[in-house]
Design a protein around this motif. Sequence first.
Motif, short mmCIF file in Angstrom:
data_model
loop_
_atom_site.label_atom_id
_atom_site.label_comp_id
_atom_site.label_asym_id
_atom_site.label_seq_id
_atom_site.Cartn_x
_atom_site.Cartn_y
_atom_site.Cartn_z
N THR A 310 -18.44 -71.68 39.73
CA THR A 310 -18.91 -71.78 38.34
C THR A 310 -17.85 -72.46 37.46
N ASN A 311 -16.58 -72.16 37.73
CA ASN A 311 -15.49 -72.79 36.96
C ASN A 311 -15.50 -74.31 37.13
N GLU A 313 -18.12 -76.12 37.75
CA GLU A 313 -19.29 -76.64 37.06
C GLU A 313 -19.03 -76.72 35.54
N ASN A 314 -18.15 -75.83 35.04
CA ASN A 314 -17.86 -75.84 33.60
C ASN A 314 -17.22 -77.14 33.14
N LEU A 316 -18.27 -79.99 33.59
CA LEU A 316 -19.32 -80.89 33.11
C LEU A 316 -19.50 -80.81 31.60
N THR A 317 -19.20 -79.66 31.05
CA THR A 317 -19.40 -79.50 29.62
C THR A 317 -18.44 -80.37 28.81
N LEU A 318 -17.33 -80.75 29.41
CA LEU A 318 -16.36 -81.58 28.70
C LEU A 318 -16.90 -83.02 28.49
N LYS A 320 -20.08 -83.70 27.91
CA LYS A 320 -21.30 -83.71 27.12
C LYS A 320 -20.99 -84.24 25.71
N GLN A 321 -21.93 -85.01 25.17
CA GLN A 321 -21.79 -85.57 23.82
C GLN A 321 -22.16 -84.51 22.80
#
Length: 321
Positions: A310-311, A313-314, A316-318, A320-321
């Motif tokens: 999960t860490n 996968e996190n 990916l949030t960086l 995101k626009q």
Amino acid sequence: MTSIMTNTAAMSALQTLRSIDANMEQTQNRVSTGYRVDSAADNAAYWSIATTMRSDNSALSTVQDALGLGAAKTDTAYTGLESAVEVVTEIKSKLVAAREPGVDKDKINKELSELKNQLQSISESASFSGENWLYNTSSAAPATKEIVASFNRATDGSVSVTTLAFDTGESVLIDTYDASRGLLTGDRPTDVDVGGTTQTINYYLLDAGSTTAATGTAIELSTTTTDDDLDGMISATDGILQQLTDSASTLGAITSRIDMQTEFVATLMDVIEKGVGRLVDADMNEESTRLKALQTQQQLGIQSLSIANTNAENILTLFKQ
């Protein structure tokens, strides 16, 4: 450094989970089989000892069966000898009764004939598993019988079998080939006082129609039987009775030895089985506790692996626009 190519946390969690799974598989195997050492891979030394001792216990089980068979044979022969002693004792009493003046010796002889028939019946009937130690019909002399008594393993690893031996020549009552080999059919030299002179006369109790017959005088009565003859017959019958008693005593001693050995073998088998158990049996209380702990560790390991993934996968949030 955080990388999407190498997830160090996930790899560590996976390695831990694999170790837990391996330990759980081992524990589950112990719980299902009941053995701590189930194969040579678990503990080669203990497995080797346990396998050898189990094999020895199997051999001891066969010894136990052989002792049971031997006991049955000796018991049968002893029972026959015991009955023969009673009958010969009765014959001796009849001969003593015939010594009384005025006694009808012909009638007593009829009783003697029936008692002799009983001895014949006892001898022929004392058979177990095709072996009769009281009745011999072979041209060969009665053989020495051996009973398997124990299985032994020496300190150097060599094995041997111990036997109990009994010479059936000491117990044969009737021999239909050579009368001299039978306690009841053979000639028995007896010193008899005949007119103030001691003479040695051979007496025999039974005529079994042996190929090589006895050459002495039969122990039987008629109106012409003298007191000197009766004294000789009584003495010869007493000698036969002593031989029967000695033979029965020998068989009784062997029977007692078989009983003691049977008890010892049974106890020894239990001790060996207990010793093997101490080497290879699993402690089920310990294993069940360990299994519960490993199940908990497995759940935590799965959760740790899930968190590590999960860490990653996190990241990916960086982006995101």
